[in-house]
Design a protein around this motif. Structure first.
Motif, PDB file in Angstrom:
ATOM      1  N   SER A   1       0.847  -1.190   0.000  1.00 37.15           N
ATOM      2  CA  SER A   1       0.000   0.000   0.000  1.00 37.15           C
ATOM      3  C   SER A   1       0.884   1.242   0.000  1.00 37.15           C
ATOM      4  O   SER A   1       1.907   1.298   0.671  1.00 37.15           O
ATOM      5  CB  SER A   1      -0.993  -0.005   1.155  1.00 37.15           C
ATOM      6  OG  SER A   1      -0.334  -0.227   2.363  1.00 37.15           O
ATOM      7  N   CYS A   2       0.441   2.204  -0.777  1.00 35.64           N
ATOM      8  CA  CYS A   2       1.203   3.438  -0.966  1.00 35.64           C
ATOM      9  C   CYS A   2       1.347   4.176   0.373  1.00 35.64           C
ATOM     10  O   CYS A   2       0.383   4.301   1.120  1.00 35.64           O
ATOM     11  CB  CYS A   2       0.479   4.304  -1.984  1.00 35.64           C
ATOM     12  SG  CYS A   2       1.202   5.925  -2.188  1.00 35.64           S
ATOM     13  N   ASP A   3       2.534   4.680   0.641  1.00 36.29           N
ATOM     14  CA  ASP A   3       2.769   5.379   1.901  1.00 36.29           C
ATOM     15  C   ASP A   3       2.218   6.805   1.897  1.00 36.29           C
ATOM     16  O   ASP A   3       2.237   7.481   2.920  1.00 36.29           O
ATOM     17  CB  ASP A   3       4.263   5.392   2.228  1.00 36.29           C
ATOM     18  CG  ASP A   3       4.713   4.047   2.761  1.00 36.29           C
ATOM     19  OD1 ASP A   3       4.023   3.502   3.633  1.00 36.29           O
ATOM     20  OD2 ASP A   3       5.731   3.526   2.287  1.00 36.29           O
ATOM     21  N   ILE A   4       1.752   7.251   0.759  1.00 41.66           N
ATOM     22  CA  ILE A   4       1.162   8.594   0.695  1.00 41.66           C
ATOM     23  C   ILE A   4      -0.372   8.514   0.686  1.00 41.66           C
ATOM     24  O   ILE A   4      -1.044   9.084   1.531  1.00 41.66           O
ATOM     25  CB  ILE A   4       1.672   9.378  -0.539  1.00 41.66           C
ATOM     26  CG1 ILE A   4       3.192   9.564  -0.422  1.00 41.66           C
ATOM     27  CG2 ILE A   4       0.963  10.729  -0.652  1.00 41.66           C
ATOM     28  CD1 ILE A   4       3.849  10.137  -1.648  1.00 41.66           C
ATOM     29  N   CYS A   5      -0.928   7.755  -0.299  1.00 37.43           N
ATOM     30  CA  CYS A   5      -2.394   7.752  -0.439  1.00 37.43           C
ATOM     31  C   CYS A   5      -3.040   6.455   0.069  1.00 37.43           C
ATOM     32  O   CYS A   5      -4.249   6.309   0.024  1.00 37.43           O
ATOM     33  CB  CYS A   5      -2.775   7.986  -1.897  1.00 37.43           C
ATOM     34  SG  CYS A   5      -2.327   6.599  -2.971  1.00 37.43           S
ATOM     35  N   ALA A   6      -2.230   5.497   0.508  1.00 40.08           N
ATOM     36  CA  ALA A   6      -2.712   4.243   1.082  1.00 40.08           C
ATOM     37  C   ALA A   6      -3.410   3.314   0.085  1.00 40.08           C
ATOM     38  O   ALA A   6      -3.998   2.308   0.468  1.00 40.08           O
ATOM     39  CB  ALA A   6      -3.608   4.484   2.287  1.00 40.08           C
TER      40      ALA A   6
ATOM     41  N   SER B   1       5.924   4.792  -2.727  1.00 39.47           N
ATOM     42  CA  SER B   1       4.691   5.457  -3.148  1.00 39.47           C
ATOM     43  C   SER B   1       4.279   4.937  -4.521  1.00 39.47           C
ATOM     44  O   SER B   1       5.107   4.508  -5.310  1.00 39.47           O
ATOM     45  CB  SER B   1       4.878   6.975  -3.182  1.00 39.47           C
ATOM     46  OG  SER B   1       5.973   7.306  -4.003  1.00 39.47           O
ATOM     47  N   CYS B   2       2.980   4.972  -4.778  1.00 35.46           N
ATOM     48  CA  CYS B   2       2.459   4.471  -6.041  1.00 35.46           C
ATOM     49  C   CYS B   2       2.792   5.443  -7.175  1.00 35.46           C
ATOM     50  O   CYS B   2       3.234   6.568  -6.933  1.00 35.46           O
ATOM     51  CB  CYS B   2       0.952   4.255  -5.941  1.00 35.46           C
ATOM     52  SG  CYS B   2       0.008   5.786  -5.902  1.00 35.46           S
ATOM     53  N   ASN B   3       2.565   5.034  -8.405  1.00 30.70           N
ATOM     54  CA  ASN B   3       2.925   5.859  -9.556  1.00 30.70           C
ATOM     55  C   ASN B   3       2.176   7.186  -9.580  1.00 30.70           C
ATOM     56  O   ASN B   3       2.734   8.210  -9.943  1.00 30.70           O
ATOM     57  CB  ASN B   3       2.680   5.101 -10.864  1.00 30.70           C
ATOM     58  CG  ASN B   3       3.796   4.089 -11.108  1.00 30.70           C
ATOM     59  OD1 ASN B   3       4.919   4.294 -10.654  1.00 30.70           O
ATOM     60  ND2 ASN B   3       3.471   3.015 -11.788  1.00 30.70           N
ATOM     61  N   ASN B   4       0.908   7.151  -9.178  1.00 30.38           N
ATOM     62  CA  ASN B   4       0.124   8.390  -9.139  1.00 30.38           C
ATOM     63  C   ASN B   4       0.775   9.434  -8.252  1.00 30.38           C
ATOM     64  O   ASN B   4       0.915  10.585  -8.617  1.00 30.38           O
ATOM     65  CB  ASN B   4      -1.287   8.119  -8.613  1.00 30.38           C
ATOM     66  CG  ASN B   4      -2.142   7.419  -9.653  1.00 30.38           C
ATOM     67  OD1 ASN B   4      -1.816   7.462 -10.832  1.00 30.38           O
ATOM     68  ND2 ASN B   4      -3.185   6.764  -9.196  1.00 30.38           N
ATOM     69  N   CYS B   5       1.173   9.008  -7.069  1.00 31.56           N
ATOM     70  CA  CYS B   5       1.786   9.942  -6.127  1.00 31.56           C
ATOM     71  C   CYS B   5       3.173  10.367  -6.606  1.00 31.56           C
ATOM     72  O   CYS B   5       3.558  11.520  -6.438  1.00 31.56           O
ATOM     73  CB  CYS B   5       1.881   9.303  -4.745  1.00 31.56           C
ATOM     74  SG  CYS B   5       0.266   9.043  -4.006  1.00 31.56           S
ATOM     75  N   LYS B   6       3.877   9.424  -7.185  1.00 36.45           N
ATOM     76  CA  LYS B   6       5.220   9.764  -7.708  1.00 36.45           C
ATOM     77  C   LYS B   6       5.111  10.839  -8.784  1.00 36.45           C
ATOM     78  O   LYS B   6       5.892  11.772  -8.819  1.00 36.45           O
ATOM     79  CB  LYS B   6       5.869   8.522  -8.326  1.00 36.45           C
ATOM     80  CG  LYS B   6       6.756   7.798  -7.345  1.00 36.45           C
ATOM     81  CD  LYS B   6       7.451   6.646  -8.051  1.00 36.45           C
ATOM     82  CE  LYS B   6       7.923   5.628  -7.024  1.00 36.45           C
ATOM     83  NZ  LYS B   6       7.932   4.279  -7.556  1.00 36.45           N
TER      84      LYS B   6
HETATM   85 ZN   LIG Z   1      -0.168   6.793  -3.785  1.00 40.79          ZN
END
Ligand SMILES: [Zn+2]
Length: 119
Positions: A49-54, A111-116
């Protein structure tokens, strides 16, 4: 897969272990004293799970893993570059190593690609 450390010689001993998501493939080779070199590649897609948006996403993993296994407690007098993992029962459990490497990666910040992309 469990391997007795004293059976490992200068001739590299190949191993391969799979979890649902990952492949851990490499070899063990006797180094010196109590030390055995482990060299392996860890690859696959890890659910994380992404550390920014979960949000859950698949983390692509490709890692070179290199460390020494010590047959018993390691006194640490040698000048070596790698980490030393002590085995107190004279065995190396490849499955357990794989599980702990996966845990290590999961506990890292990712972090996921969206957040990156939004950075
Ligand atoms: Zn994310």
């Amino acid at each position: 897969m469990k391997i007795a450390l004293r059976k490992i010689t200068k001739t590299p001993l190949d191993f391969q272990e799979k979890s649902e998501e990952m492949i851990f493939k490499g070899y063990l080779e006797y180094h010196s004293g109590k030390l055995i070199l482990l060299q392996a590649k860890l690859s696959g897609l890890l659910e994380k799970s992404c550390d920014i948006c979960a949000q859950d996403f698949k983390l692509s993993v490709k890692e070179d893993i290199e460390f020494f296994l010590s047959d018993g407690i390691y006194s640490g007098s040698d000048d070596i570059d790698f980490d030393v993992v002590e085995s107190l029962n004279g065995m190396v459990d490849i499955e357990e190593l794989l599980a702990s490497e996966i845990e290590l990666i999961k506990s890292d910040y990712h972090s996921c690609n969206n957040c990156k992309n939004s950075n």
